[in-house]
Motif scaffolding. Structure first.
Motif: not given
Lengths: 254, 709
Positions: B316-318, B366-371, B394-401, B451-456
């Motif tokens: 819901a947050v994302l 692990l860092v794919l948004p939504v996925g 997962v939680l951190f990357s979701t929060t970051l996005y 946040s773009l750099l993070f998954p990259t």
């Protein structure tokens, strides 16, 4: 002391053709404390844009302005604290009652809940909104909405009010009520900038008048001094004469 | 009035406002409460009705010639007789579970003799008959070892044909079993003669596995549905109704407005999803459908439903943040709706990818948004153990996005070309001519990039992480090349494009001597408390053997490489790049609307997480705080770079040249503590350095900037 100083305001908008359109073109004027300054002009002259520039809703392309000594560009928050802003088509939250709406805006201006309630009740009393203060705004008539809107603009008791055609679309009765409110605020020492194209209204209300045309100030003064300049009695004739003269000058230049 | 207070005011008002809206209530309450029971009961009834009608219909089977008609009739009657003879009446149903409540096939079919096989085929294609049967001979079942060819012709797209095919298949199986038994008896063969293998398939998947596969996707849809309406109403709706103007002339920072609105959208999304879930749960349990959803006979545990609810919150947050960012761009309700559709599709794509049975929660997933959320939900639903590091990533990357999306929403929301329709087209948002030069990047800009750099970066790191016996040197080199590109060059390009002064925003300024002294002290001694902190953290979390082994193999490789190169690649380049990104670009951007400590702590936490090592998070984040403080107080990036590079160099040396440390009586292996005099000296030095910094007054320019933001 001049509460509002507009110094060479310029605002350009990009057009689809790629050229910039100068909506406000070097506008300069001052408004003293406790005065009503009427900003008059035909549709599209740049009145609304000028007022948005003064209130900080739009960024200046160049030039500068201060409200109560605060710079519009560098101190936007301070400017918003000393400013009440109202237009003809400012909306209200349809699903809140007038009282809830006033309390909300009071809180946004930094008041505590109790202060906000007291302030809202005071304004409801002062502006005579009691009959409909518990109705949702969506159910109000146009006139009632505008009265609530004025209360909203006055909520923080700001020393400066900017009103952009506040009586547009109102019937005679509501019109009179709104103008009475504005005069009452002027008598309480507020500085008011009023834009309108009801010239009789302006003649009746304003201490000082600025005529704006194509983004430029073409004439300025008290009603009497404008009469003396143009040998016309009625403001509408003065208005037409000045604009006509201006058009001739511009045609000659072109 | 504090920011929190303001956000609370905005939150309360917006929530009241949105909950008073009939459309919200209908979408949130009426739809799930009515829709799900209706959908479930309705579709189940439809299935039942169709089944029972299939069981009663007359089916037309075509054969070639009258002889074959007689043959088929004989077989059908034989099967019906066998079934009636062998089992008592009440067990007959159980022996044919698929034909439950169905009449014997012989009663359901009408057999039509047709002239030729060609005509039969044409009839099936034209659907004049449901099925065709060809026997290879009219002399059927004459000899004991005779094999009899049966060809069944059908149209796979024809459900009735399929139904009869299924039943015929079963009939032939029964008959053939019967015949085999007879033949074995006649030849005096044992019963298992033709069954060398007795194969049994046992399904061990958890009872909710099917549900687990699809539920996460349904959850996305449910949450999105909840978030769409309020997101549009609170942004584009505000603009369309003309209330935005009055809001924008209030002395409230746009970020507070957006955060308040974001919280409302999230709340409504969670409320909506909860109601949806409650309705599904109630329908399933009170309707007695839980057996139908679960694959095993155990039904669906209620705890699972609660677990799903918990997973809904990050979703819901994302989703709310994404919706809000998209809708902030729109001027009208309609426009917003148009923007939302592609976002939903874009969210469903990674969601769908993750819902594939083969997808696993590791690596880039692990860092794919939504996925990543879909996979995490699935793992939890299936009861798998999720490693803490994975969960946190997962939680951190979701929060970051989500934070980046909220920051973008805040940037767009107040833009005059979005607020006023007459203020030129939306193109002006991207027109470089209209961008005003600035001293700092905006929060949105820096958060978006990070946040773009993070998954990259995560992807690059996992791609580069050395496999056994691989050339680590080359990989380190690649990393050392990529870092300046991604951490420095890209932000610089962004700054240049947005006309932000790189010199000011990255704190490129000659530092004072005092700050340099503090930096050198920190560079020399920071590792001492850091080492002890590391030990504490290992003690708390434990250190997996794999990590230890990796570190050891890394040490061996590094010792084999030229010392200068190692220092450059592992100590100096990362120090310079990380400082410019985290202390310069990120902290600078955050400082444009956050307070000093918020900016320092947030950038330090992100710095910590960028190391992708849960076992080192605490220490790296602490280092981030110290370096952030160093940079803020000195208003220069150089002291932070110097301290960071010295710290890194010492760390590398402890690995590459342990003898040097051992000669000073320090053993760094096996979790040994440092000698206590050294510990005291180190801590005192760090405190002295911090005191040196504390004395420095906060620079005037910075405090002016903070107050004007």
């Amino acid at each position: 002391m001049d509460m509002v100083i507009a110094n060479n305001l310029v605002k350009t908008f990009p057009t689809p053709e790629g050229k910039d359109k100068r909506a406000v073109d070097g506008l300069t004027f001052c408004v003293g404390e406790g005065q009503i300054y009427g900003l008059l002009g035909p549709n599209g002259a740049g009145k609304t844009t000028s007022l948005r520039l003064l209130s900080g809703l739009m960024a200046l392309t160049s030039g500068g302005a201060t409200l109560a000594g605060y710079d519009v560009s560098t101190q936007p928050h301070e400017v918003k604290r000393v400013l009440g802003f109202l237009t003809a088509n400012t909306g209200l939250y349809q699903r809140l009652t007038s009282r809830e709406l006033l309390i909300y805006f009071a809180q946004l201006h930094g008041m505590s809940q109790d202060e906000a309630r007291a302030k809202a009740d005071h304004l409801i009393d002062w502006l005579g909104l009691k009959d409909f203060s518990t109705l949702r705004c969506g159910a109000l008539s146009t006139g009632q909405k505008q009265r609530v809107n004025i209360a909203r603009a006055l909520i923080a008791d700001p020393p400066i009010l900017i009103m952009d055609e506040p009586t547009l679309g109102l019937d005679v009765l509501s019109n009179r009520i709104i103008l009475e409110y504005i005069k009452r605020e002027r008598d309480r020492g507020k500085t008011i900038i009023l834009s309108t194209h009801y010239l009789d209204e302006a003649e009746d209300m304003c201490d000082y008048i600025g005529l704006i045309y194509n983004g430029k100030l073409v004439a300025e003064g008290t009603t009497d001094s404008l009469r003396a300049q143009t040998d016309e009695q009625r403001l509408s004739n003065i208005f037409l004469k000045i604009i006509h003269a201006r058009e001739q000058v511009e045609a000659a230049i072109a | 009035m504090s920011s929190l207070h303001r956000i609370r005011t905005i939150y309360q008002k917006e929530l009241l406002d949105i909950l008073r809206d009939r459309r919200t209530l209908i979408a949130m309450i009426v739809v799930p409460i009515v829709l799900y029971p209706l959908l479930m009961v309705g579709s189940l009834q439809a299935v039942t009705i169709q089944e029972s009608s299939l069981n009663k219909e007359k089916y037309i089977i075509g054969v070639v010639g009258h002889k074959q008609k007689d043959l088929l009739t004989y077989l059908l009657q034989w099967d019906a007789m066998l079934a009636a003879q062998e089992k008592p009446i009440d067990e007959r149903v159980a022996s044919h579970p698929d034909d439950e409540a169905a009449a014997p096939l012989v009663e359901l079919v009408k057999i039509i003799p047709i002239k030729s096989e060609a005509a039969l085929r044409v009839n099936i294609r034209e659907r004049a008959i449901h099925l065709g049967i060809l026997f290879d001979s009219n002399e059927f079942l004459k000899a004991i070892d005779q094999q009899n060819g049966v060809t069944i012709l059908s149209d796979e797209a024809e459900i009735r044909g399929q139904y009869v095919t299924n039943r015929l298949e079963k009939m032939f199986k029964r008959l053939s079993d019967r015949l085999v038994d007879q033949r074995k008896k006649r030849a005096a063969l044992p019963a298992n003669f033709d069954r060398p293998f007795d194969i049994e398939f046992v399904n061990l998947s958890a009872p909710q596995s099917i549900l687990g596969q699809i539920l996460p996707l349904i959850l996305i849809l449910m949450t999105i549905t909840g978030a769409i309406y309020p997101a549009i109403d609170l942004t584009a709706g505000e603009r369309e109704r003309g209330t935005l103007e009055s809001l924008m002339v209030c002395p409230v920072p746009v970020i507070d407005l957006i955060v308040g609105k974001f919280l409302v959208v999230t709340t409504v999304a969670i409320m909506g999803a909860t109601l949806n879930l409650a309705s599904v749960t109630a329908t399933v349990y009170f309707g007695g459908f839980d057996m139908l959803i679960a694959t095993s006979g155990e039904g669906l545990p209620l705890v699972t439903m609660l677990l799903i609810l918990v997973c809904l919150i990050p979703f819901a947050v994302l989703m709310s943040a994404m919706m809000l960012a998209v809708c902030s761009f729109a001027r009208t309700f309609k426009e917003a709706q148009n923007y939302v559709t592609p976002v939903i599709l874009a969210a469903l794509l990674p969601g769908g990818m993750a819902a594939l049975p083969a997808a696993r929660l590791d690596g880039v997933m692990l860092v794919l948004p939504v996925g990543n959320m879909v996979l995490l939900t699935r793992e939890l639903l299936l009861g798998s153990a999720v490693p803490l590091g994975h969960l946190l990533t997962v939680l951190f990357s979701t929060t970051l996005y989500a934070v980046a999306a909220v920051a973008i929403a805040a940037t767009l929301f107040g833009k005059e070309s979005v607020v006023f329709a007459d203020s030129g087209s939306l193109k002006t948002l991207f027109s470089r001519n209209l961008i005003k030069p600035a001293r700092q990047p905006s929060v949105a800009m820096s958060m978006l990039y990070v946040s773009l750099l993070f998954p990259t970066w995560f992807f690059i790191q996992s791609a580069l992480s050395p496999a056994v016996d691989e050339n680590i040197g080359g990989l380190l080199e690649a990393s050392a090349w990529l870092m300046p590109l991604l951490f420095v060059l890209m932000p610089l390009l962004m700054l240049t494009y947005w006309k932000v002064s790189a010199k000011q925003s990255l704190f490129i300024k000659v530092p004072k001597a005092r700050h340099l002294a503090a930096a050198i002290l920190l560079g020399c001694c920071m590792w001492i408390p850091a080492h002890e902190l590391n030990l504490i953290q290992y003690g708390l979390l434990g250190l997996p053997q794999a990590v230890v082994e990796q570190a050891e193999s890394m040490a061996e490789t590094l010792q084999a490489l030229p010392f200068g190169g190692v220092i450059l690649m592992i100590a100096v380049i990362p120090a310079v790049c990380e400082e410019l990104l985290f202390r310069g670009f990120l902290m600078g951007g955050l400082s444009s609307s956050a307070r000093k400590w918020t900016a320092i702590l947030a950038s330090a936490a992100i710095f910590g997480v960028f190391h992708f090592m849960i076992f080192k998070f605490l220490v790296t984040a602490m280092l981030g705080v110290v370096l952030g403080y160093l940079c803020w107080q000195s208003q220069s990036i150089w002291p932070a770079i110097i301290a960071h590079a010295m710290h890194n160099t010492l760390a590398v040396m402890s690995v590459v040249k342990p003898a040097m440390f051992e000669s000073m009586g320090i053993t760094l292996q096996e979790g040994a503590h440092l000698p206590w005099p050294m510990l005291i000296v180190g801590c005192v030095a760090v405190v002295v350095a911090l005191l040196l910094l504390r004395r420095a007054a906060i620079s005037q320019t910075r405090s002016v900037m903070v107050s004007s933001a």
